[in-house]
Design an enzyme around this catalytic site. Structure first.
Site, PDB file in Angstrom:
ATOM      1  N   ASP A  23      50.471 -29.879  45.655  1.00  0.00           N
ATOM      2  CA  ASP A  23      51.856 -29.706  46.072  1.00  0.00           C
ATOM      3  C   ASP A  23      51.991 -28.337  46.723  1.00  0.00           C
ATOM      4  O   ASP A  23      51.332 -27.375  46.289  1.00  0.00           O
ATOM      5  CB  ASP A  23      52.803 -29.822  44.878  1.00  0.00           C
ATOM      6  N   GLU A  25      54.843 -25.386  48.171  1.00  0.00           N
ATOM      7  CA  GLU A  25      56.203 -24.886  48.348  1.00  0.00           C
ATOM      8  C   GLU A  25      56.207 -24.081  49.643  1.00  0.00           C
ATOM      9  O   GLU A  25      55.237 -23.359  49.944  1.00  0.00           O
ATOM     10  CB  GLU A  25      56.640 -24.033  47.166  1.00  0.00           C
ATOM     11  N   HIS A 164      60.059 -27.941  41.110  1.00  0.00           N
ATOM     12  CA  HIS A 164      59.912 -27.342  42.445  1.00  0.00           C
ATOM     13  C   HIS A 164      59.011 -26.103  42.426  1.00  0.00           C
ATOM     14  O   HIS A 164      59.154 -25.237  43.280  1.00  0.00           O
ATOM     15  CB  HIS A 164      61.273 -26.997  43.052  1.00  0.00           C
ATOM     16  N   ASP A 169      54.660 -29.266  39.632  1.00  0.00           N
ATOM     17  CA  ASP A 169      54.891 -30.537  40.322  1.00  0.00           C
ATOM     18  C   ASP A 169      53.589 -31.306  40.521  1.00  0.00           C
ATOM     19  O   ASP A 169      53.578 -32.544  40.454  1.00  0.00           O
ATOM     20  CB  ASP A 169      55.552 -30.277  41.666  1.00  0.00           C
TER      21      ASP A 169
END
Length: 567
Positions: A23, A25, A164, A169
């Protein structure tokens, strides 16, 4: 309804498949305009966690308030974090040949591919499983009205709910993946190939062509899709040729043009290679030779632009495709070469006009640059050959790494512009200087490697053996391996004896295409490489542009921060 694969086509059982669930960000939703702020990944196989990767990333720009509110990642948190160019190689090493998994994979894989292109790494060619698409295929609307990660995590009761943050995540996505794989297992999906074929949007015609991969070896190398007239349609590389080519006949291949290519293909040829470097080099050479219609890189596989001094009494800079010794480059596009030309003229007092001036000097009228003090007007006979020659010499010394004085001069001029509050002009010249430093640095590093008549390099193969490359003037002349338990030096001796003879040609890279030298250099630069033999010293110039890398990094960070603040 899916078609059951034959026993030979079952491939890798899901329990033996290594997945890297990851994941990202970011500062926003655009892979080209925004930057990564955090990477989190979990490597799993057979339901067991093999390792985790997690780090904040300095995006070198501001983080919008709405993103801070969503993720909790603040500017203070990333200010001491490593930049993406330091993190990306380690993450790609962590991924290896594993199957990539992400929730809404288009977003995360899009950012990953854009980052690879921006920093000069090969885009991952691993299979990709999107847990959003898999959930929509497996779960009914009544059971899962929403396929958001938070909703699926709640549905399956995962231990660590998403928040998040990248690693959290990714951990949640691992549990979601496992629960979804349990569901598809009940429907007879037990291998990676079956899983990829189970996903939607695969035409029967695409599935029927699986037989094209049947006779390919499960070894690293290059594959060539051929059309009905035996023309080469597409060239690619793989660590496992059979597995990679099979992926073109499953739902994991979603590119429209590639599906069009698969529909035309009647045969797939392969070239087995010793390791990834040999495969990449052979791919590059085949792209140059065949220019396949379905490869985006075909048109410019070996094309490059260079800046070189013209052969005349008052030399000027000229853009060329075939460089002579002492040329500046290589540049991937004409525009980047033109920008570098402007940067050189900021640093070195060469004339900017295109007219040919005799040795006795011209008789024209000085242009505006003369009035600005940036040219001494040899076109008007106001400068003779002897007075002009130091400018040409300075350019040659700047390119070869014998001086960085022009860079100091431009940096000093930037400070004067800032002091005079001419910030827009200062910003433009700062960006040009940073780009010039980058191309000088890259060109000097490539030239230093290409200057070596013979270099033998070894890299660990990850299984206690060695991969070898014999490099002559930057060109891969031979490649081989010594697996665990095999004495390495006899292998090296055989590779050197059978290596291609490379006759150097005139030019900064002695005739070797820039992309090939760059591929070899990146392979050597990776951690763990060992120099087995080098018949002449491999050295960088004492006053190379590498000494200005930190200046360029600060300039680029300032530029990115300013652009983000403008938006």
């Amino acid at each position: 309804m899916t078609t059951q694969l034959s026993f030979d086509e079952l491939g890798t059982p899901l329990r033996d498949t290594t997945f890297v669930v990851f994941d990202l960000e970011t500062t926003g939703g655009s892979a080209t305009e925004d930057a990564i702020t955090e990477i989190g990944a979990v490597k799993v196989r057979g339901g067991r966690v093999l390792g985790e990767f997690g780090t904040l990333v300095d995006p070198r720009r501001g983080i919008p308030p709405q993103v801070v509110a969503l993720t909790g990642i603040t500017q203070a948190m990333v200010s001491a974090a490593p930049a993406l160019d330091a993190v990306l190689p380690a993450f790609l090493e962590f991924v290896g040949d594993a199957v990539l998994v992400a929730h809404n994979s288009g977003f995360d894989v899009g950012f990953l591919k854009a980052a690879c292109e921006r920093h000069g790494y090969r885009r991952p060619t691993s299979s990709v499983v999107c847990t959003v698409k898999l959930a929509r295929r497996v779960l009914t609307r009544d059971e899962a009205p929403s396929c958001r990660l938070s909703a699926l995590s709640a549905l399956f009761g995962v231990a660590e709910m998403p928040n998040h943050r990248a690693l959290t995540d990714a951990r949640a996505t691992v549990e979601v993946l496992h629960r979804l794989l349990e569901r598809v297992g009940n429907q007879g999906v037990h291998s990676l190939e079956e899983l990829l074929a189970y996903l939607p949007d695969v035409s029967p015609a695409q599935r029927r062509k699986r037989s094209l991969a049947a006779d390919l070896p499960a070894e690293p190398g290059v594959y060539l899709f051929r059309g009905p007239s035996d023309e080469v349609l597409y060239v690619g590389t793989a660590s496992d040729l059979r597995r990679r080519v099979r992926q073109y006949f499953t739902a994991s291949e979603g590119r429209r043009r590639v599906r069009e290519m698969v529909a035309l293909a009647v045969r797939v040829d392969s070239v087995v290679c010793a390791h990834a470097l040999e495969a990449s080099v052979r791919e590059l050479r085949l792209l140059t030779a065949y220019k396949p219609a379905y490869n985006r890189r075909s048109k410019n596989a070996s094309a490059a632009w260079w800046l070189t001094l013209t052969d005349e009494a008052f030399p000027r800079l000229s853009l060329v495709r075939t460089p002579r010794p002492g040329a500046l480059g290589p540049f991937r596009t004409r525009r980047s070469a033109e920008n570098a030309l402007d940067a050189v003229l900021d640093a070195v007092p060469l004339r900017a006009c295109n007219q040919r001036i005799p040795a006795s000097g011209g008789s024209g009228t000085p242009c505006a640059l003369y009035g600005m003090g940036r040219c001494k007007a040899p076109c008007a006979g106001l400068q003779d050959v002897t007075d002009y020659e130091p400018a040409a010499t300075t350019f040659r010394e700047l390119v070869s790494g014998r001086t960085t004085a022009p860079l100091h001069d431009v940096a000093t001029a930037l400070e004067d512009l800032s002091a005079a509050e001419r910030f827009e002009e200062a910003g433009t010249r700062r960006d040009r200087l940073a780009a010039l430093i980058r191309v000088l640095d890259r060109g000097q590093r490539l030239a230093a490697l290409a200057a070596l008549p013979e270099l033998v390099v070894a890299r660990p193969d990850g299984e206690y053996g060695w991969e070898f490359a014999v490099v002559r003037h930057g060109r891969l002349a031979s490649a081989g391996v010594a697996r665990r338990g095999v004495a390495p030096m006899p292998v090296v001796a055989a590779l050197v004896a059978s290596a291609e003879t490379v006759v150097p040609r005139p030019g900064p890279l002695f005739g070797t295409p820039p992309e090939e030298v760059a591929l070899v250099l990146r392979w050597i630069d990776r951690p763990g490489s060992r120099l087995v033999h080098c018949d002449t010293p491999w050295a960088s110039p004492a006053r190379a542009a590498a000494t200005w890398r930190s200046w360029a990094e600060r300039a680029e960070a300032g530029r990115d921060l300013y652009r983000h603040a403008e938006h």
